[in-house]
Structure formats: structure tokens, C-alpha cells
Design an enzyme around this catalytic site. Structure first.
Site, short mmCIF file in Angstrom:
data_model
loop_
_atom_site.label_atom_id
_atom_site.label_comp_id
_atom_site.label_asym_id
_atom_site.label_seq_id
_atom_site.Cartn_x
_atom_site.Cartn_y
_atom_site.Cartn_z
N LYS A 297 0.82 -0.96 -0.10
CA LYS A 297 0.24 -0.07 0.10
C LYS A 297 0.81 1.27 -0.15
O LYS A 297 0.68 2.31 -0.75
CB LYS A 297 -0.97 -0.05 1.25
CG LYS A 297 -1.59 1.23 1.60
CD LYS A 297 -2.34 1.24 2.86
CE LYS A 297 -1.61 1.65 4.05
NZ LYS A 297 -1.61 2.93 4.11
N ASN A 298 1.81 1.32 0.92
CA ASN A 298 2.70 2.49 1.03
C ASN A 298 3.61 2.81 0.02
O ASN A 298 4.39 3.95 -0.14
CB ASN A 298 3.32 2.58 2.13
CG ASN A 298 2.27 2.83 3.36
OD1 ASN A 298 0.99 3.22 3.22
ND2 ASN A 298 2.92 2.53 4.83
N CYS B 21 -4.97 7.81 8.89
CA CYS B 21 -4.94 7.20 10.28
C CYS B 21 -4.79 8.56 11.45
O CYS B 21 -3.78 9.10 11.43
CB CYS B 21 -4.14 6.16 10.50
SG CYS B 21 -4.98 4.92 9.69
N ARG C 297 0.11 14.68 13.02
CA ARG C 297 0.83 14.10 11.81
C ARG C 297 1.34 15.41 11.07
O ARG C 297 0.74 15.77 10.14
CB ARG C 297 -0.02 13.13 11.31
CG ARG C 297 -0.01 11.82 11.97
CD ARG C 297 -0.66 10.84 11.25
NE ARG C 297 0.25 10.13 10.22
CZ ARG C 297 -0.26 9.13 9.36
NH1 ARG C 297 -1.32 8.87 9.38
NH2 ARG C 297 0.83 8.79 8.52
N ASP D 298 4.07 0.25 12.07
CA ASP D 298 2.93 -0.43 11.41
C ASP D 298 2.70 -1.63 11.71
O ASP D 298 1.76 -2.33 11.41
CB ASP D 298 3.02 -0.07 9.94
CG ASP D 298 3.03 1.33 9.28
OD1 ASP D 298 2.65 2.20 10.10
OD2 ASP D 298 3.49 1.47 8.24
N ARG E 77 -9.06 -0.26 3.99
CA ARG E 77 -7.91 0.63 3.43
C ARG E 77 -6.56 0.05 3.14
O ARG E 77 -5.85 0.43 2.22
CB ARG E 77 -7.76 1.66 4.34
CG ARG E 77 -8.86 2.80 4.62
CD ARG E 77 -8.61 4.03 5.18
NE ARG E 77 -7.15 4.49 4.71
CZ ARG E 77 -6.26 4.94 5.69
NH1 ARG E 77 -6.71 5.17 6.89
NH2 ARG E 77 -5.20 5.33 5.15
#
Ligand code: EPU
Length: 426
Positions: free
Chosen positions: A22-23, A117, A122, A313, A405
Site C-alpha cells: 500500500k505505502n 489514520c 501528523r 505499522d 484501506r
């Protein structure tokens, strides 16, 4: 909102294949904005976040088509729109990666401050500092970052992107993408070394960018006049792979993950070994070995760190394991000090956890008991699903849109491993 209903108490067994990361896929898709030629992305995971990003790119004037087998064909307009609105960007942090490419290609970008999230503040100061170093004028107005390149375009520079909590992953990505089209050389010091940054860099190189030092904290980027199209296959998702391995370990089962990027999971393997969890690994696979439901792991401390340290994560999923350990362990969060949304929910299932500043002290208990719990962010939700797999009785995990997600069909994959989990649509 959908929920997962889980009947705990079955060791998992079988094989799953890790999907594309995903990232990595999110910033890679934004790289399509750097060229008017088509970008062909392979091994893209089927995630809600990918759909959200493709919608945003369409709004910016890209043609985007997603087909079977994880292929995405994406082509930017000759003149992309430069305003990325709140509606899409609020849904996830990865969409903020349109900032660097838009600015480099069009000389202007207006991008809503990002969502994603929620586990504490952040900031985005590093992204902005990096772009300012390349000559951009940047302001925040009405919830938008307004950025403008100098006449003649961005200019290469030396910039330091570290923060008190390590280097910024998406900050490095934004500045690296912007620098590919800047005039002259950019040196990024304190660059993030995460494998996803490296994967984006490889895609940019395939598009004609001149980048060296990938995987190290010092990136050198020599700007080019234009980039071309390319085909790039996204690297496998180390966090997804790690989550399934922890599901195997937690249930004392035998779970094999194929397409597992083992070289990127050294810190997890180190902790699993320390915790006495049996497993085997090869270059592109890893497998937990059966030790029986109820065999308790050794209490094993974890401190999250930038790559190659233990990833933030996987912190919540590790905690789901430690709540059943045979003793006390300390989990320390060094990337996001408040990333403990899962703690309150694990307590509802009978865990014993005390927060102490940026650390959590976890006193292992022999059993968890199923309970209704609420998912609050992506990895916290994954931890609750893992806990539900071993809890006695039924667990309901509410608000599972968070988990969709970042995990493609998690309930189907867990079912294929023998878990009793169902999605209840509402
Ligand atoms: N930071 C700053 N200033 C900035 C940017 C970051 O101080 O301008 C700080 C943050 O507060 C944090 C640290 O630097 O303490 C690292 O944050 P980073 O910028 O690296 O996080 P990110 O790029 O926003 C990505 C992943 C996250 C992952 C982190 C850390 C994406 C889309 N997101 O976020 O993934 O936790 O790196 O590895 O790539 C997830 O997948 O669940 C997830 C949250």
C-alpha cells in the site's frame, strides 16, 4: 458500516500471498503526474486507498483504468489541474504525495491538508521545508497548502529531511519526486530508508529520473527536463506479510506467506526468534511452525524505529501477541508517541496494559475473551482482528472500513487459513 464477527480459538494453517505494498503503490501512482506519457503499474493491491487515490488523480485530469490482476494504467493530462480538494485528500495520507509532482510539473499546487489514520499529530513541515529549499513559495491558507515554483521552475538544492522521530517517509517521497524535474542537483540528507521509498525511486528511474543512493539516508537527484512513461511492478507489502505471520504465531498455527519480502522484515524475525516463536524463512517466503493454540510466547520488548528497525505499522499487531505472553513486556513507540488506539479495545478483551508515556507495559494473561470492539485506525484494527482469532467466544470488530484501506480481503484470506470470521454488512 460493516463489522467482522470472529469466533476465536482455531490455529490457522495454509498459505497466503502478500499483495503489493500500500505505502509504495500510492506514491507510485502519483508519479504519473510527472509525465504526460502513460504509467503502467503492476501488482497494485485491491485496496480502498488505491480507489480513493485513482479518483483524486482523475479529478486532477488523469485517465486511470484498473484491470484484473493488479494492473493500473494511468496517464496524466497535458495540463493537469493543480488543486487537490479536501474530499479525497482527507481520506488518506498517501494522497498528499500529489504535492511534489504537481508542483514540479505545473509550477503550482494547491493541496488540501491530509487526513489518514488518526493517532496523534501528523505534521507536514518537512514536506514544505523540502519544497521551499527547491525554491517554492509555500503558504497554508484555508486548510490548503498553496505552493508555487519560481519562474523557470524548481531548482536543485541540498536539504535535510530528518525529524525528531526519524525521517519522513512521504516527505522524502514528495521532495524526491519534485527534484526529478528541478534544474540541477538535489541532495536529500536524512532521507527515509524505507523499502517503499526505494521502490518509488526505482519507478522514477524507469521513467528516466537520475537518482542515486536509494535505500540510504543520502539521495542524489540530478534533475532532467522531462520524464517518460514506464512499467513498474510494486514490491510486496511487508506489513501485510508480517500481519499474517503474526496471525499464524498467535494461534500457534502454520501460516506460510508467499511473495514475502523477508529481507525487509529482519526486525520482526528477530523479535519472533526472541519470543520463542518457531518459524522458517526464505528469500521470498516465511512460515510459522505449529506450536499449538495456548503455547505462550516469551515476553519480548519492542521499540519502533525507522527502517530497518521494528516498524510502527506492526506495533499494534505485536501487542496483540504480547497480551498473551508468559510475563511482562514493554512496547515503546518512537515514531508516533500516541499510536496506542488499540490499547483501550484490547483491555475490553481482558488484556492487562498500562500506558507510561510513549511506552506500554503489557502483562501477559492466559486468555482473552471475545467482546465488541471498535476499530479506530488501520493497524489498530488489524491487531483487534488478530486478538479476536484467539479470544474465547465471539468478537465483533466494528468500523472495519479502516482495515479495508490497507488489507485486501482480509476476512477471505483468514477464512482460507481456517479462521471463523465473517463480514456482516450494514
Ligand atoms: N514528521 C514530522 N514532520 C513532517 C513529517 C513527519 O515531524 O513533516 C514526523 C511524524 O510526526 C512522525 C515521523 O516524522 O513522528 C515519521 O512520519 P512520516 O512522515 O514518515 O509518516 P508518513 O509518511 O505520514 C508513512 C506511512 C505510515 C507509516 C509511516 C512511518 C504512507 C502513506 N504512510 O506515513 O503508514 O506509519 O510512514 O513508517 O506511506 C500505515 O500504513 O498504517 C501507516 C500509517
Amino acid at each position: 458500516m460493516d463489522l467482522f464477527r470472529i469466533e476465536g480459538g482455531r490455529p490457522l494453517s495454509g498459505t497466503v500471498k502478500a499483495a503489493g505494498a500500500k505505502n509504495a503503490v500510492l506514491p507510485i501512482l502519483t508519479a504519473a503526474l510527472l509525465t504526460e506519457e502513460p504509467l503502467e503499474v503492476q501488482n497494485a493491491p485491491g485496496l480502498a486507498d488505491v480507489d480513493t487515490l485513482l479518483n483524486l488523480l482523475r479529478e486532477l485530469g488523469c485517465e486511470a483504468e484498473r484491470s484484473e490482476g493488479g494492473r493500473v494504467h494511468i496517464q496524466s493530462a497535458k495540463q493537469p489541474h493543480y488543486r487537490a480538494g479536501w474530499e479525497q485528500v482527507r481520506r488518506m495520507r498517501g494522497s498528499f504525495c500529489v504535492l511534489g509532482p504537481l508542483l514540479a510539473r505545473t509550477g503550482r499546487a494547491e493541496v488540501s491538508l491530509p487526513g489518514g489514520c488518526v493517532f496523534g499529530v501528523r505534521p507536514i513541515d518537512v514536506h514544505l521545508k523540502g519544497l521551499e529549499a527547491l525554491g517554492a513559495k509555500v503558504a497554508i491558507e484555508h486548510g490548503f497548502v498553496m505552493a508555487e515554483a519560481p519562474p523557470g521552475g524548481l531548482v536543485g538544492a541540498e536539504v535535510f529531511l530528518g525529524t525528531a522521530f526519524g525521517s519522513s517517509v512521504t516527505g522524502t517521497m514528495n521532495v524526491m519526486m519534485a527534484a526529478t524535474l528541478a534544474r540541477g542537483q538535489t541532495i536529500i540528507q536524512g532521507a527515509a530508508c524505507e523499502p517503499e521509498v526505494e521502490d518509488l525511486g526505482k519507478c522514477l528511474i524507469a521513467m528516466g529520473a537520475k537518482i542515486s543512493g536509494l535505500g540510504s539516508p543520502r539521495l542524489i537527484i540530478d534533475g532532467v527536463d522531462s520524464l517518460s512513461g514506464a512499467t513498474h511492478s510494486v514490491l510486496p507489502d511487508r506489513i501485510e506479510a508480517g500481519t499474517y505471520l503474526l496471525a499464524g504465531a498467535l494461534t500457534g498455527g502454520q501460516v506460510r506467506v508467499d511473495n514475502c519480502p523477508s529481507e525487509h522484515l529482519s526486525a520482526l524475525f528477530d523479535r519472533m526468534w526472541q519470543a520463542g516463536l518457531p518459524f522458517e524463512r526464505g528469500e521470498d517466503w516465511a512460515e510459522t511452525l505449529p506450536c499449538g493454540l495456548g503455547a505462550r510466547p516469551r515476553p519480548t520488548d519492542v521499540t519502533t524505529q525507522p527502517h530497518p528497525g521494528f516498524p510502527t505499522d506492526l506495533q499494534a499487531q505485536w501487542m496483540a501477541l504480547m497480551v498473551l505472553a508468559d510475563g511482562v513486556s514493554v512496547i515503546t513507540e518512537r515514531i508516533y508517541p500516541d499510536r496506542y488506539m488499540h490499547v483501550a479495545e484490547l483491555l475490553r478483551m481482558g488484556a492487562r496494559i498500562r500506558r507510561q508515556g510513549t511506552a506500554s507495559v503489557v502483562e501477559g494473561v492466559p486468555n482473552l475473551s471475545g467482546a465488541p470492539v471498535t476499530a479506530s485506525d488501520l493497524r489498530a484494527s488489524a491487531a483487534l482482528v488478530l486478538a479476536g482469532l484467539v479470544a474465547k467466544g465471539q468478537t465483533e470488530v466494528h468500523r472495519v472500513y479502516h482495515i479495508d484501506r490497507g488489507y485486501e480481503g482480509i476476512e477471505k484470506r483468514l477464512q482460507s487459513l481456517g479462521a471463523r470470521i465473517e463480514r456482516v454488512r450494514s
